[in-house]
Structures are given as C-alpha cells and as structure tokens.
Write an enzyme that holds these catalytic residues in place. Structure first.
Site, PDB file in Angstrom:
ATOM      1  CG  ASP A   1      -0.179   0.012   2.544  1.00  0.00           C
ATOM      2  OD1 ASP A   1       1.061  -0.067   2.524  1.00  0.00           O
ATOM      3  OD2 ASP A   1      -0.825   0.091   3.608  1.00  0.00           O
TER       4      ASP A   1
ATOM      5  CG  ASP B   1      -1.564  -0.679   7.871  1.00  0.00           C
ATOM      6  OD1 ASP B   1      -2.332  -0.555   6.889  1.00  0.00           O
ATOM      7  OD2 ASP B   1      -1.033   0.295   8.433  1.00  0.00           O
TER       8      ASP B   1
ATOM      9  CG  ASP C   1      -4.209  -3.583   3.203  1.00  0.00           C
ATOM     10  OD1 ASP C   1      -4.462  -3.260   2.023  1.00  0.00           O
ATOM     11  OD2 ASP C   1      -3.794  -2.775   4.049  1.00  0.00           O
TER      12      ASP C   1
ATOM     13  CG  ASN D   1      26.092 -41.348   7.383  1.00  0.00           C
ATOM     14  OD1 ASN D   1      26.090 -40.585   6.431  1.00  0.00           O
ATOM     15  ND2 ASN D   1      25.006 -41.587   8.099  1.00  0.00           N
TER      16      ASN D   1
END
Length: 921
Positions: free
Chosen positions: A396, A664, A668, A757
């Site tokens: 925004d 916010d 939104d 390993n």
C-alpha cells in the site's frame, strides 16, 4: 562460536510451533471450508447460544453474573481461575512427551530405527550402537533446542499478540476483597473505562467494544450494534459479510448459525460498531468445539515444504534401488550373505539424510532470530524461504512509501478558498465517530484551537452515527446543537460523497449541483491531488429532531461544504529502499485505495518509475486473461477495493511470481492471505495481523529489504546441505558398487561406514552459521527440486573417481589386495572418503574458489577441521582396533594431499562448466 548467538539460535527453535499456534485460527477456518468437517454446533453450546440470543439484556447479565458496565478486574480474575484462559485446545503448548515424539517422528529417524532393530536381531551390536546413537542424538538435540526456546518464543509472540477493547469497572480494593459479589455492582466510585486486554485473558461476562477490523475474540451476544457487518463465510458458507443486530429478529431461529445477534470466535468485523457480552471462551466456543474435532489444521504445504519433501523422497527412492544392488552384488561375489546384508544396511544409512530435518529447522530458526533483531517477527518459519524467493512486492502507499504521519494541510470551501466552517464540520465528525479512527481523524483532532472554540462536550450532543465501510467509503455522524435541529455531517472520498450530494454551499448561498459545477469541483480537487494532497470531502444537511436512529438511507440530498486536504510526505528511506529492492530482483507494485493523482505524485517523489496506472473501475471490466497481462505491464493500481487487491495478487501468482503483499488495514486482509507471503505491522488491525506470515515492528521498506536478504541467506544455507548430501551420497554408493564388484572383500565394514557417516553429519551442524556470497543474494531464489537430481549426477561421480583411484593405490602400491590385508585397504579408503566428503562442504557451499575467493564462516571451518582431524586420528590412534582399522604407512600421507588437491581441482572445473550451462542457485 559466539555463545550469545548460540543462545539466540536455540531460542528461535520453538517459533515453528509456539508462535504459529497463536495465529492458526484462520488456517483452521480454511481447513473447515475445504473439507467435509461437520459444522454442527454441540447441543449444550447450541442451547446456551439460543438462550442468550432470546434473553433480554438484564436477564443475560444475571445469567452471566455481570453488569452493563462489564466486570471488575477482581471478578474477571476469579472467573478466569474457574474457566481457564481463552485459548482453544489446539493452541496450547504440547506436553513434553508429545513434543519429544514429534522431534523423533520423521521418515529418516524411523528408517534408522528399523535398521538398528535389524542390526540388533543379527547381533551386530556395534552397528546397533552407532545407529541408535545417531537417532538419539538427532532427536534429543532437536528436543532440547526447541524446549530451550519456550521463553523467547513467548516473548516474540507477545510482541504481536492481539487485544480486545473491554469495559472494566473500577472497584476499591477493600470493597472487592470484602464485599459479596452483588455489592461489587454498587461499590464502584469511578465510571467504567475501556481498556485493552490480551485475547487469552477474556472471560465470560466481559463486555467488549468492536469496530471495523476487529477479530471476534469469543462467542458473544450483541448488546448494541450500528450498521455491523461481520465476515463469517467459513462458519456459515455465506460469501458476503452478514449484518448483525442487537435484537433477535427471527424469534423462531433454533440454529445458532442463524441467530443474527450472536457473534462467533474467529470471525471478524468488516464495518460498523458494536458492544457485546462474551458468552463462552476457549474450548467452550463453537470455534473451540470444531478445533477439538479437527486434527490436521495446518495450511496446505508451501512451495518450500513441497521442495524438501521431493528431495527427501528422491534420496529415499535412490536408497531403495541402490541398497538391494549392493546386497546382491556382495552376496554373490563374497558368499557371506549376512555380512552383505549388514553392509547394504550401512549403505542405506549412508544414503539417508537423517540430519535434513534438523538442518532445515535450525537454519530457519536462526534466520527467525536474526530477523527478530532487525524488527521482523516471523510467525511461520517456512515463510522465511518465501521471503527470499519473493520477486514481486505489492504494497500500500500510506505509511510504507510515506511517513504514516499525516498533516492537515488545507481546509477549503468547494472552490479551494480557506474555510473555517469546513474545519469545524470535519472536527465534529472526527470527534464523535466511534468506529475505526484512522490517521486522517487523528490529524483533524490535533487542532485543539477548534476544540476550544466549538467546545463539543458542552455545545453539542451526539445523536447517532453511520459507520464507515469500504463500499461507501464515507461515514456520517448526527449531532444536535441547542436541541432545535439535528445536523448530519458526512466525510469521505470525494466521488462517494458527491454521489449523495444535490447542493453546493458557496459562502452563505446554496446552489443546486449542476453538471457544470460538478466539473468545476472535480477540477479543484484534481489540482489539490496533483499537489500531493489527499482530499476528503465534507457535506452536511439539517434535519428536524424527530428521531434518534439514523441509517444509510439518511445519507442523501446532502450539501457539499468543502474539503479537508492532507499531506503525507514520503519517507526519506523509501527511495533508497526501492532502489535496493530493485537491485535484488524485487519489483515493487503499489496497490492503494487512494486517488491516482496523489499516488502518482508520491511515486514520482520516491523515484518509483511509473509503468502505467490502472484504476479499480478498469479492473472490474477486465477478464482474468486480460488482467493477467496488464498486471505485468503496470506497477501502480489506484482506487482499489479489497477484492481488487486480492485479484491482482492472485493474477501475479498465476503468472509464476512469488508475491509478497504488505498491508495493515482490514481492506488488506484478503490480499494478505492470497499472497505467498503476507507482511503486516504490529500496529495493524487484528484481522491483518492474523492473516500475515510476517510482522514488521517498523513499517519500512528498508526493514523489508533486510528481511529479503536474510531469507535468501537462510535458503542458500539449506540448499548447501541438500546439494552436499545428494552429491556425496550418490558418489559413495557408486564407489561401493564398483568396489563390491571387483574386490574380494568388503571395501569398508558396516561399522566403519556408519562411523564415517556420523562424523560427516556432525561436520555439517554448523552450516546454519555459514556465510553466503553476496552474488547469491542478488536474485530471488526458489525451490527447483529437479535441479538437485541433475546436480547429484554431475558432482557425485567426481568423488567416485578418486575413490577408485584410492582403491588402485591401496591395491597395487600398498599391497592391500587380499582378505588378510583388508583392514589396511579399509583404513585407506575410510580416511580418503571422510576427507573428500568433508571437503565437499567447502567446495559446494560457493560457486567461487573455496578458501581463496570465498571462505566459510569460522564455526564451519572449525567443525570441518575437527572432523578431518578425527578422521585421520581414528586409524592412527589407540581407538583403531575398536573400529577394526589400522595405522597407515607414511607413504600414504604423501599421496593423500595429491588426491585431495586433484579432487578439489576437478570439482572446481566441474563447477565452472555447470555454472556456464545451468547457472548456480
């Protein structure tokens, strides 16, 4: 290794559960919407809700043992002790034994456990011990790290926890302690006050105040409601927000979901204002009842999770093919099928990336901790990878590109001349509205001189208000001055206010709103917009004092008074932040509900080159196919509704982008949930914070840019481990197949293979702390599991070349070519195998020349150095006999550096070829 960093690293582990649990309500609702889970309300709860809906206010207060002014703090505490916190069962911390089980439960640990059982049954106790040690160490390390992080996770969660506005009555301490409950109603010297209370502390009987953007924190019965619309699609299946009322309109309704004066936990207020009393909290709510019946409430797997799963199963399938081959080749060539079985099992263990879950979790957790220090709170650990993969950021305008500190710059009549009357009207509107006060209202109310002159508390009485919503984009209050008439004052977006105006005030005269005047008005407001001012229109009309309740139908035939114009200057950090994002491959698109002229001016001031502006009305007329093309060529979108924002985000995702959305406001929320990564701020409305994956403690694009880079570092380190494991394992098995076919004894004993390993895995524990080349941070990075298979085929056989060279060396130079001398052969390959496996960590961690152009972080350098030293020490030291190894001759250590240098040189040459052809992710 820095101990403080280690502590913080450990503290981040539980974020993946504790923080995420607090924000799973919307995920649960998504699950319910997508599955066939029954939405039937439990009978006891249904009876309670119906009874509450049909009761009058006094009866309801008596039933809940509360008051119209709410509870006192002492009453609330007493009720909380009896009913517990307002948390659903799924959100509670796991008991330690279940947490331990989750740490253990992954495909690799289960597979290793199976191998340990087989080894035990075949009486290979050493192999059983080594395998069991690997499983226990991996599980306990993860369990200990996650448990240690409880406090830090709670602290981070508290930083973004939601609150509710609650009415609290003040009672003297003595009265609260000594008087009976019904006296508590009488003995409160101060009026009730509105306080913010964490959602988990709410109790039945609390009276809460709701406005647009609020989450409904519990099951409630409305006491008052003004144009209240609630989004509850996941509860009822209704796609549009439904209006709620203080009184039950359908007295015959028996289903709680049909009660229009009942609100449900987990839904949210779209518009309007209300007061409600809480009926049920936690597991006693409808939402809580659903949560106890749903076991899988997590979101669908992300691209990151799918990528890890694909790589894991690629290696597991590879193991299921190669281990039987090793078994049959050794069984037929050596004749000892039991020994061949144990060796094949050891190969299977070597192919299993048992450290993958821990490496992934620890790398993500470390990233979350580092981001928290940069004022970025990660709610879902997996979101960090999407952060790094993001290539489009939709944001925004207000507060992101601009300072989020709006100043009232002008107050003019309809022709642009200064007018105090307009300011006074706007002030009364902002002063008396009780909904969601935005920054524009705050800027108006800062004019204390107007307050002193009007003295609204003495000269005016509020009659009613018509709250703001995102369809009308305006709100009105009705006030009474001297009780001889009512004044409706409307404030909102210019076009929306003009749509309900029929007259214009010019000085003391009032003229009809003709098309000519309308064109002139639009020219005046356009001039203000081009100055970068956000224009809000103010209109009014006088009404006879005949009624006390007003609605949307009263917003008509208004007289336009003038405008208040606001300035929201761009942030100084915005321009460099946009430049930094562009340099790192993130394109920014502005999605705003504001005017296109204001938006264009702000974009020019912050250096965002416009590639075309698209308006919400244009989007309405476009098909999805058309919009999918347009969103690629435009980067500024204005006059958008929440639905427009969500649609743009979805089109970008469909085009193959990894999309972040930063917002916010309640408008939104749909786009936040639609994006790959939703980004909000700690000051956002509840529904926006609930929908977001990441919370910024500072609303700044510069903070966001740092988060993107940390996401890429995190991803790069995870990818290192996966590439190392895949290529190293492939090379080892290829070498084993060759040796098994031509050598009359096992090239390495099962115990030796397992030990090698285990040491190799330990060397990689420090990968989360490694440095990442700056070049790898320049572009978005995303999962490409198919690349891992190709990488494995290109780099795996390189180690096999030098393994076979070692076989030849041990066979012909050192004479280790009989069963009697197999220990020497196995010792020689043990050292070369472990050292080349450890060096691959440094070779594959960077596309550059290791140690010269790019050095690993100190923790990784130290860890790999220690493991290489141990690898040489085992055959040369006092433990050699235990591992069935023997000391190597001095000549061996003349050849060893040559083998290692040649291995590094060929690997670097292959890297250069691979990068030219396929690039390096």
């Amino acid at each position: 290794m820095n101990l403080n960093l280690l502590k913080e690293f450990f503290a981040g582990f539980l974020l993946s559960r504790r923080v995420a649990r607090h924000f799973r309500r919307l995920a649960l609702l998504d699950t319910l919407a997508q599955t066939g889970i029954s939405r039937e309300v439990p009978p006891t709860l249904a009876q309670t809700l119906v009874a509450a809906a049909r009761s009058d206010a006094d009866a309801l207060f008596n039933m809940l043992d509360t008051h119209a002014d709410g509870l006192s703090e002492s009453q609330a505490e007493a009720i909380r002790e009896r009913v517990g916190l307002n948390e659903v069962e799924h959100e509670k911390p796991l008991p330690w034994w279940m947490h331990l089980w989750y740490c253990y439960k992954n495909p690799f640990n289960l597979l290793l456990t199976l191998l340990a059982v087989v080894s035990y049954v075949t009486e290979d106790m050493k192999a059983t011990t080594v395998i069991s040690t690997m499983v226990v160490l991996s599980t306990l390390l993860r369990f200990w790290q996650e448990t240690k992080s409880n406090k830090a996770a709670d602290a981070l969660k508290a930083m973004v926890s939601n609150t509710a506005t609650v009415m609290r009555r003040h009672v003297s301490k003595d009265a609260a302690e000594d008087a009976q409950k019904y006296f508590d109603v009488v003995l409160h010297p101060k009026p009730a006050q509105r306080v913010e209370v964490p959602l988990k502390l709410l109790v039945p009987g609390d009276v809460i105040v709701l406005s647009a953007g609020d989450m409904i924190p519990a099951d409630c019965r409305l006491l008052t409601a003004k144009d209240l619309f609630v989004a509850q699609a996941a509860m009822t299946g209704e796609s549009m927000p439904v209006e709620k009322f203080a009184e039950l309109r359908d007295s015959k309704a028996i289903s709680p979901l049909e009660l229009d004066n009942i609100l449900f936990m987990g839904t949210n207020v779209v518009s309007g204002a209300a007061m409600a009393v809480i009926i049920a909290t936690g597991n006693q709510t409808y939402f809580g009842a659903l949560a106890t019946r749903v076991t899988a409430t997590d979101r669908a797997p992300t691209a990151f999770q799918s990528g890890v799963n694909k790589v894991s199963w690629l290696l597991i399938r590879f193991m299921f093919v190669m281990a039987p081959l090793v078994l049959f080749i050794n069984g037929f060539t050596k004749g000892d099928w039991m020994e061949a079985l144990l060796f094949a099992l050891s190969v299977a263990v070597g192919l299993t990336p048992e450290m993958l879950p821990m490496i992934v979790t620890s790398t993500l957790a470390k990233g979350a901790v580092i981001l928290s220090r940069k004022k970025v709170i990660v709610k879902r650990l997996d979101a960090i990878q999407n952060f790094g993969a993001m290539d489009v950021l939709c944001t925004d305008k207000t507060g992101t590109l601009t300072q989020d500190k709006i100043f009232l710059s002008r107050h003019t009549d309809v022709w642009g001349q200064e007018s105090d009357d307009v300011l006074e009207m706007a002030y009364l509107n902002s002063y008396y509205q009780t909904g969601l006060k935005n920054l524009l209202d705050v800027a108006v109310l800062e004019h204390v001189d107007v307050h002193k002159e009007l003295n609204p508390a003495s000269n005016y009485r509020k009659v009613d208000e018509i709250p703001f919503d995102f369809t009308r984009r305006r709100m009105s209050v009705v006030v009474s001055e001297r009780e001889d008439h009512h004044e409706l004052i409307c404030k909102g977006a210019v076009e929306e206010v003009l749509s309900v105006c029929t007259q214009v005030r010019h000085g003391e005269a009032v003229e009809p709103l003709t098309p000519e005047l309308l064109a002139r008005i639009r020219a005046v407001t356009a001039d203000l917009n081009e100055e970068g001012l956000r224009v809000v229109a103010v209109a009014a009309k006088e009404l006879p004092p005949r009624k006390d309740v007003y609605g949307l139908t009263d917003e008509r035939e208004l007289t336009l008074i003038g405008y208040v114009a606001f300035l929201d200057p761009p942030k100084e950090s915005t321009a460099p932040a946009l430049l930094a994002l562009a340099e790192h491959g993130v394109s920014v698109k502005v999605l705003t509900g504001d005017n296109e002229l204001v938006t264009a001016k702000i974009c020019r001031e912050v250096g965002l080159e416009q590639q075309g502006i698209l308006l919400g009305n244009d989007i309405e007329r476009m098909s999805d196919t058309e919009l999918a093309k347009v969103v690629e060529t435009h980067n500024v979108f204005a006059r958008l509704t929440p639905a427009h924002k969500e649609r743009i985000v979805r089109m970008l995702k469909n085009n193959g982008h990894v999309v972040g959305f930063m917002g916010d406001g309640i408008n939104d929320a749909p786009a936040l949930r639609a994006a790959d990564i939703g980004i909000s701020v700690d000051t956002a409305v509840d529904i926006a914070k609930e929908a977001a994956d990441i919370i910024l403690l500072e609303k700044s694009l510069m903070v966001l840019e740092e988060g993107v880079l940390e996401g890429r570092r995190t991803f790069a380190n995870m990818l290192k481990y996966i590439k190392m494991t895949a290529s190293s394992n492939f090379g080892n098995v290829f070498s084993v197949l060759v040796a098994s076919a031509f050598i009359p004894f096992l090239p390495m004993l099962p115990l030796q293979l397992l030990t090698q390993n285990l040491l190799y895995d330990i060397s990689q524990i420090a990968i989360p702390f490694d440095n990442v080349d700056e070049e790898l941070l320049k572009k978005p990075q995303r999962w490409q599991p198919s690349d891992v298979g190709r990488f494995m085929v290109f780099f795996g056989p390189i180690s096999s070349i030098f393994d076979i060279s070692t076989f030849v060396l041990m066979w012909f130079v050192f004479g280790a070519n009989t069963v009697a001398k197999q220990t020497l052969f196995q010792s020689g390959w043990f050292v070369v195998g472990l050292l080349t496996q450890t060096l691959i960590v440094h070779m594959i961690r960077t596309p550059k020349i290791p140690f010269i152009q790019s050095r690993a972080a100190t923790p990784l350098m130290v860890m790999t150095g220690i493991i290489m030293a141990i690898g040489i020490f085992l055959p040369m030291g006092p433990l050699a006999h235990y591992f069935k190894l023997q000391a190597l001759p001095p000549l061996y250590f003349v050849f060893l550096p040559m083998i290692l240098l040649a291995y590094m040189g060929l690997t670097q040459a292959m890297k250069d070829f691979y990068i030219r052809r396929y690039g390096w992710q």
